[in-house]
Design a protein around this motif. Sequence first.
Motif, PDB file in Angstrom:
ATOM      1  N   SER A  93       0.824  -1.218   0.000  1.00 34.07           N
ATOM      2  CA  SER A  93       0.000   0.000   0.000  1.00 34.07           C
ATOM      3  C   SER A  93       0.856   1.264   0.000  1.00 34.07           C
ATOM      4  CB  SER A  93      -0.980  -0.003   1.172  1.00 34.07           C
ATOM      5  OG  SER A  93      -0.307   0.028   2.403  1.00 34.07           O
ATOM      6  N   ALA A  94       1.982   1.246   0.712  1.00 33.59           N
ATOM      7  CA  ALA A  94       2.860   2.423   0.725  1.00 33.59           C
ATOM      8  C   ALA A  94       3.493   2.638  -0.653  1.00 33.59           C
ATOM      9  CB  ALA A  94       3.943   2.268   1.792  1.00 33.59           C
ATOM     10  N   TRP A  95       3.916   1.550  -1.298  1.00 29.16           N
ATOM     11  CA  TRP A  95       4.502   1.686  -2.637  1.00 29.16           C
ATOM     12  C   TRP A  95       3.453   2.177  -3.635  1.00 29.16           C
ATOM     13  CZ3 TRP A  95       8.716   2.827  -4.776  1.00 29.16           C
ATOM     14  CH2 TRP A  95       8.883   2.676  -6.158  1.00 29.16           C
ATOM     15  N   ARG A  96       2.247   1.669  -3.519  1.00 29.03           N
ATOM     16  CA  ARG A  96       1.164   2.110  -4.401  1.00 29.03           C
ATOM     17  C   ARG A  96       0.928   3.614  -4.237  1.00 29.03           C
ATOM     18  NH1 ARG A  96      -1.853  -1.774  -3.585  1.00 29.03           N
ATOM     19  NH2 ARG A  96      -2.850  -1.059  -1.670  1.00 29.03           N
ATOM     20  N   ARG A  97       0.931   4.072  -2.984  1.00 30.45           N
ATOM     21  CA  ARG A  97       0.721   5.508  -2.736  1.00 30.45           C
ATOM     22  C   ARG A  97       1.887   6.330  -3.291  1.00 30.45           C
ATOM     23  NH1 ARG A  97      -2.108   9.498  -3.315  1.00 30.45           N
ATOM     24  NH2 ARG A  97      -1.949  11.135  -1.773  1.00 30.45           N
ATOM     25  N   ALA A  98       3.111   5.854  -3.121  1.00 32.72           N
ATOM     26  CA  ALA A  98       4.281   6.563  -3.654  1.00 32.72           C
ATOM     27  C   ALA A  98       4.169   6.736  -5.160  1.00 32.72           C
ATOM     28  CB  ALA A  98       5.567   5.822  -3.298  1.00 32.72           C
ATOM     29  N   THR A  99       3.764   5.672  -5.852  1.00 28.56           N
ATOM     30  CA  THR A  99       3.687   5.756  -7.315  1.00 28.56           C
ATOM     31  C   THR A  99       2.441   6.499  -7.796  1.00 28.56           C
ATOM     32  OG1 THR A  99       2.741   3.524  -7.440  1.00 28.56           O
ATOM     33  CG2 THR A  99       5.139   3.728  -7.699  1.00 28.56           C
ATOM     34  N   GLU A 100       1.421   6.591  -6.970  1.00 26.39           N
ATOM     35  CA  GLU A 100       0.284   7.458  -7.308  1.00 26.39           C
ATOM     36  C   GLU A 100       0.734   8.908  -7.301  1.00 26.39           C
ATOM     37  OE1 GLU A 100      -2.691   6.624  -4.376  1.00 26.39           O
ATOM     38  OE2 GLU A 100      -3.239   4.705  -5.291  1.00 26.39           O
ATOM     39  N   LEU A 101       1.546   9.249  -6.309  1.00 23.03           N
ATOM     40  CA  LEU A 101       2.027  10.628  -6.175  1.00 23.03           C
ATOM     41  C   LEU A 101       3.097  10.967  -7.216  1.00 23.03           C
ATOM     42  CD1 LEU A 101       2.212  10.709  -2.298  1.00 23.03           C
ATOM     43  CD2 LEU A 101       0.653  12.056  -3.724  1.00 23.03           C
ATOM     44  N   TRP A 102       3.909   9.984  -7.565  1.00 27.18           N
ATOM     45  CA  TRP A 102       4.985  10.186  -8.536  1.00 27.18           C
ATOM     46  C   TRP A 102       5.102   8.908  -9.363  1.00 27.18           C
ATOM     47  CZ3 TRP A 102      10.895  10.518  -7.234  1.00 27.18           C
ATOM     48  CH2 TRP A 102      11.606  10.875  -8.375  1.00 27.18           C
ATOM     49  N   PRO A 103       4.397   8.863 -10.493  1.00 27.39           N
ATOM     50  CA  PRO A 103       4.384   7.641 -11.301  1.00 27.39           C
ATOM     51  C   PRO A 103       5.768   7.146 -11.734  1.00 27.39           C
ATOM     52  CG  PRO A 103       2.629   9.110 -11.988  1.00 27.39           C
ATOM     53  CD  PRO A 103       3.480   9.876 -11.005  1.00 27.39           C
ATOM     54  N   ALA A 104       6.715   8.028 -11.865  1.00 27.35           N
ATOM     55  CA  ALA A 104       8.068   7.630 -12.286  1.00 27.35           C
ATOM     56  C   ALA A 104       8.993   7.336 -11.101  1.00 27.35           C
ATOM     57  CB  ALA A 104       8.677   8.725 -13.155  1.00 27.35           C
ATOM     58  N   MET A 105       8.418   7.177  -9.927  1.00 27.33           N
ATOM     59  CA  MET A 105       9.218   6.937  -8.719  1.00 27.33           C
ATOM     60  C   MET A 105      10.106   5.708  -8.914  1.00 27.33           C
ATOM     61  SD  MET A 105      10.152   7.507  -5.654  1.00 27.33           S
ATOM     62  CE  MET A 105       9.287   8.121  -4.274  1.00 27.33           C
ATOM     63  N   PRO A 106      11.426   5.877  -8.772  1.00 32.05           N
ATOM     64  CA  PRO A 106      12.294   4.699  -8.854  1.00 32.05           C
ATOM     65  C   PRO A 106      12.147   3.840  -7.600  1.00 32.05           C
ATOM     66  CG  PRO A 106      13.576   6.666  -8.381  1.00 32.05           C
ATOM     67  CD  PRO A 106      12.155   7.112  -8.588  1.00 32.05           C
ATOM     68  N   GLU A 107      12.256   2.549  -7.760  1.00 32.15           N
ATOM     69  CA  GLU A 107      12.141   1.655  -6.605  1.00 32.15           C
ATOM     70  C   GLU A 107      13.314   1.913  -5.665  1.00 32.15           C
ATOM     71  OE1 GLU A 107      11.457  -3.037  -5.729  1.00 32.15           O
ATOM     72  OE2 GLU A 107      10.857  -2.175  -7.646  1.00 32.15           O
ATOM     73  N   PRO A 108      13.044   2.151  -4.380  1.00 29.13           N
ATOM     74  CA  PRO A 108      14.126   2.501  -3.455  1.00 29.13           C
ATOM     75  C   PRO A 108      15.052   1.304  -3.181  1.00 29.13           C
ATOM     76  CG  PRO A 108      12.087   2.215  -2.257  1.00 29.13           C
ATOM     77  CD  PRO A 108      11.756   2.097  -3.722  1.00 29.13           C
ATOM     78  N   GLN A 109      16.334   1.601  -3.088  1.00 32.35           N
ATOM     79  CA  GLN A 109      17.330   0.590  -2.753  1.00 32.35           C
ATOM     80  C   GLN A 109      17.761   0.726  -1.292  1.00 32.35           C
ATOM     81  OE1 GLN A 109      18.066  -1.742  -5.089  1.00 32.35           O
ATOM     82  NE2 GLN A 109      16.498  -0.660  -6.237  1.00 32.35           N
ATOM     83  N   ASP A 110      17.679   1.934  -0.777  1.00 31.67           N
ATOM     84  CA  ASP A 110      17.977   2.209   0.622  1.00 31.67           C
ATOM     85  C   ASP A 110      17.175   3.424   1.046  1.00 31.67           C
ATOM     86  OD1 ASP A 110      19.323   4.446  -0.389  1.00 31.67           O
ATOM     87  OD2 ASP A 110      21.279   3.544  -0.180  1.00 31.67           O
ATOM     88  N   CYS A 111      17.218   3.712   2.310  1.00 30.10           N
ATOM     89  CA  CYS A 111      16.439   4.799   2.878  1.00 30.10           C
ATOM     90  C   CYS A 111      16.985   6.148   2.438  1.00 30.10           C
ATOM     91  CB  CYS A 111      16.453   4.676   4.393  1.00 30.10           C
ATOM     92  SG  CYS A 111      15.325   5.783   5.228  1.00 30.10           S
TER      93      CYS A 111
END
Length: 111
Positions: A93-111
């Motif tokens: 759900s958090a990843w879904r929200r991140a990509t709703e806000l920024w569709p091109a969000m790169p998948e995080p590798q670290d914090c």
Amino acid sequence: MVRDEEVFHDLALAMFQNGKVEQAETRLRVALQLNPEFAKGWNNLACCMINRDIYDSTRALRKAVSLAPENPQYWANLALLAQHTGDPATASSAWRRATELWPAMPEPQDC
């Protein structure tokens, strides 16, 4: 005008980037005492604490997300930590929200 919490935050980031994680955490805690509603401080505190206590780190990220729900980076960081703590529902759900806000969000590798 520069706010006091920003000064402590920026000092903490410099310390963190130079491997002084404990000192960075201390400065971030000061920033958050000055302004408990400082979402950026909560996010970066989470990143400082991740190797010491991933569960406290996750709680700090939840605080950042609650204060700045429009920030996709905070959601992506929460997704990453939830994945590492064995919480796939929150990670998804958090990843879904991140990509709703920024569709091109790169998948995080670290914090």
